[in-house]
Design a protein around this motif. Sequence first.
Motif, PDB file in Angstrom:
ATOM      1  N   UNK A 172       0.816  -1.212   0.000  1.00  0.00           N
ATOM      2  CA  UNK A 172       0.000   0.000   0.000  1.00  0.00           C
ATOM      3  C   UNK A 172       0.847   1.258   0.000  1.00  0.00           C
ATOM      4  N   UNK A 173       1.909   1.257   0.814  1.00  0.00           N
ATOM      5  CA  UNK A 173       2.796   2.416   0.868  1.00  0.00           C
ATOM      6  C   UNK A 173       3.571   2.557  -0.438  1.00  0.00           C
ATOM      7  N   UNK A 174       3.938   1.427  -1.043  1.00  0.00           N
ATOM      8  CA  UNK A 174       4.616   1.461  -2.333  1.00  0.00           C
ATOM      9  C   UNK A 174       3.713   2.089  -3.399  1.00  0.00           C
ATOM     10  N   UNK A 175       2.457   1.648  -3.429  1.00  0.00           N
ATOM     11  CA  UNK A 175       1.527   2.164  -4.430  1.00  0.00           C
ATOM     12  C   UNK A 175       1.314   3.665  -4.262  1.00  0.00           C
ATOM     13  N   UNK A 176       1.091   4.101  -3.027  1.00  0.00           N
ATOM     14  CA  UNK A 176       0.879   5.536  -2.829  1.00  0.00           C
ATOM     15  C   UNK A 176       2.175   6.315  -3.015  1.00  0.00           C
ATOM     16  N   UNK A 177       3.305   5.659  -2.739  1.00  0.00           N
ATOM     17  CA  UNK A 177       4.586   6.337  -2.931  1.00  0.00           C
ATOM     18  C   UNK A 177       4.814   6.762  -4.361  1.00  0.00           C
ATOM     19  N   UNK A 178       4.174   6.093  -5.306  1.00  0.00           N
ATOM     20  CA  UNK A 178       4.300   6.475  -6.717  1.00  0.00           C
ATOM     21  C   UNK A 178       3.596   7.791  -7.015  1.00  0.00           C
ATOM     22  N   UNK A 179       2.776   8.252  -6.085  1.00  0.00           N
ATOM     23  CA  UNK A 179       2.060   9.516  -6.262  1.00  0.00           C
ATOM     24  C   UNK A 179       2.644  10.640  -5.417  1.00  0.00           C
ATOM     25  N   UNK A 180       3.578  10.298  -4.536  1.00  0.00           N
ATOM     26  CA  UNK A 180       4.107  11.291  -3.589  1.00  0.00           C
ATOM     27  C   UNK A 180       5.367  11.949  -4.158  1.00  0.00           C
ATOM     28  N   UNK A 181       5.371  13.281  -4.327  1.00  0.00           N
ATOM     29  CA  UNK A 181       6.546  13.966  -4.873  1.00  0.00           C
ATOM     30  C   UNK A 181       7.603  14.316  -3.827  1.00  0.00           C
ATOM     31  N   UNK A 182       7.310  14.071  -2.556  1.00  0.00           N
ATOM     32  CA  UNK A 182       8.274  14.382  -1.501  1.00  0.00           C
ATOM     33  C   UNK A 182       9.249  13.210  -1.412  1.00  0.00           C
ATOM     34  N   UNK A 183      10.498  13.435  -1.815  1.00  0.00           N
ATOM     35  CA  UNK A 183      11.427  12.319  -1.906  1.00  0.00           C
ATOM     36  C   UNK A 183      12.681  12.522  -1.059  1.00  0.00           C
ATOM     37  N   UNK A 184      12.505  13.152   0.116  1.00  0.00           N
ATOM     38  CA  UNK A 184      13.629  13.285   1.042  1.00  0.00           C
ATOM     39  C   UNK A 184      13.739  12.019   1.890  1.00  0.00           C
ATOM     40  N   UNK A 185      14.929  11.771   2.411  1.00  0.00           N
ATOM     41  CA  UNK A 185      15.146  10.573   3.223  1.00  0.00           C
ATOM     42  C   UNK A 185      14.286  10.584   4.476  1.00  0.00           C
ATOM     43  N   UNK A 186      14.176  11.735   5.128  1.00  0.00           N
ATOM     44  CA  UNK A 186      13.400  11.805   6.370  1.00  0.00           C
ATOM     45  C   UNK A 186      11.931  11.502   6.119  1.00  0.00           C
ATOM     46  N   UNK A 187      11.381  12.033   5.042  1.00  0.00           N
ATOM     47  CA  UNK A 187       9.965  11.807   4.736  1.00  0.00           C
ATOM     48  C   UNK A 187       9.710  10.349   4.364  1.00  0.00           C
ATOM     49  N   UNK A 188      10.492   9.830   3.441  1.00  0.00           N
ATOM     50  CA  UNK A 188      10.285   8.458   2.983  1.00  0.00           C
ATOM     51  C   UNK A 188      10.635   7.434   4.063  1.00  0.00           C
ATOM     52  N   UNK A 189      11.697   7.697   4.797  1.00  0.00           N
ATOM     53  CA  UNK A 189      12.155   6.729   5.789  1.00  0.00           C
ATOM     54  C   UNK A 189      11.285   6.647   7.027  1.00  0.00           C
ATOM     55  N   UNK A 190      10.487   7.682   7.272  1.00  0.00           N
ATOM     56  CA  UNK A 190       9.611   7.678   8.460  1.00  0.00           C
ATOM     57  C   UNK A 190       8.149   7.485   8.061  1.00  0.00           C
ATOM     58  N   UNK A 191       7.600   8.432   7.325  1.00  0.00           N
ATOM     59  CA  UNK A 191       6.162   8.420   7.061  1.00  0.00           C
ATOM     60  C   UNK A 191       5.739   7.326   6.090  1.00  0.00           C
ATOM     61  N   UNK A 192       6.620   6.930   5.179  1.00  0.00           N
ATOM     62  CA  UNK A 192       6.270   5.852   4.253  1.00  0.00           C
ATOM     63  C   UNK A 192       6.584   4.480   4.830  1.00  0.00           C
TER      64      UNK A 192
END
Length: 213
Positions: A172-192
Motif C-alpha cells: 500500500x505504501x509502495x503504491x501511494x509512494x508512486x504519487x508522492x513527490x516528496x522524496x527526502x530521506x526523512x519523509x520516505x524513511x519515516x512516514x512511508x
Amino acid sequence: MNRVPNPLIDELAADLSPVRPMKLAHGIALVALAVVGTILAVELLDGLWRGVLSGHASAFFFIANGMLGLLGVATALAVVRMAGPRVGNSHDGARWSLAMFAVLPVAALVMLGFHGDPHEVTHDPYGLDCFLAGSAFSVLAFAALVGWLRRGAPVSPTLAGTFTGIAAGALGSFAYGLACPIDTLSHLGIWHALPVALGALVGRLGVPPLVRW
C-alpha cells in the motif's frame, strides 16, 4: 470374505465434498491483481507523480519505493506459501527483506539526529497524509491475502498474520509512494515506513482469529 458394513464411516463419507486444490500461481496472481488494482486506485484518486518520468525524482525515491516493493513481494509470497504448509517451507526471504527494509527508517533517524533537525519529521506538512493514505491503500492487498489464508491451513496464524500486515502495508505504501513527490530521506524513511509497522500490528492481532482452523 464378506465386507462388514460400517454405518459410521458411510455417514462421515456422505458429508465429504471435493476441494479445489490451492496452487501457488493462483495466490500470486490474486496478490498481483490486488497490487494493480491499488495502483489504479491511486492514479484515479491522487494521480501518479509524473516527475518520475521527467527525471525529477531523487535516488531516495527509487531506493525507498524499491525497498517497499521488494518487502511487499517477499512477505506476500511467504503468506501465499503459508496457506499450504509443507515440509521445508522456509520464509528466510521475507525475514531478510524485512531486515533490509529496516535500514531505511534507521538511516533516516540517524541522519536527523546527527545532521538534521528532528522537528523536520513532526512538522512535515505531508507526513500524516502519506501515512494515512499508504495505510488506506493497503486494504485491498490485506483482504486478498486474508482471503487466501482462509482457504488454506496456516500452521502459525500469528506469524501468517504478521507477514500479511507487513506485506499489505508495504504494498500500500509502495503504491501511494508512486504519487508522492516528496522524496527526502526523512519523509520516505519515516512516514512511508509507518504503514508497514501499523500493518504488522494489525495483522498480528486481527488476522489469527480469521484464519484459525
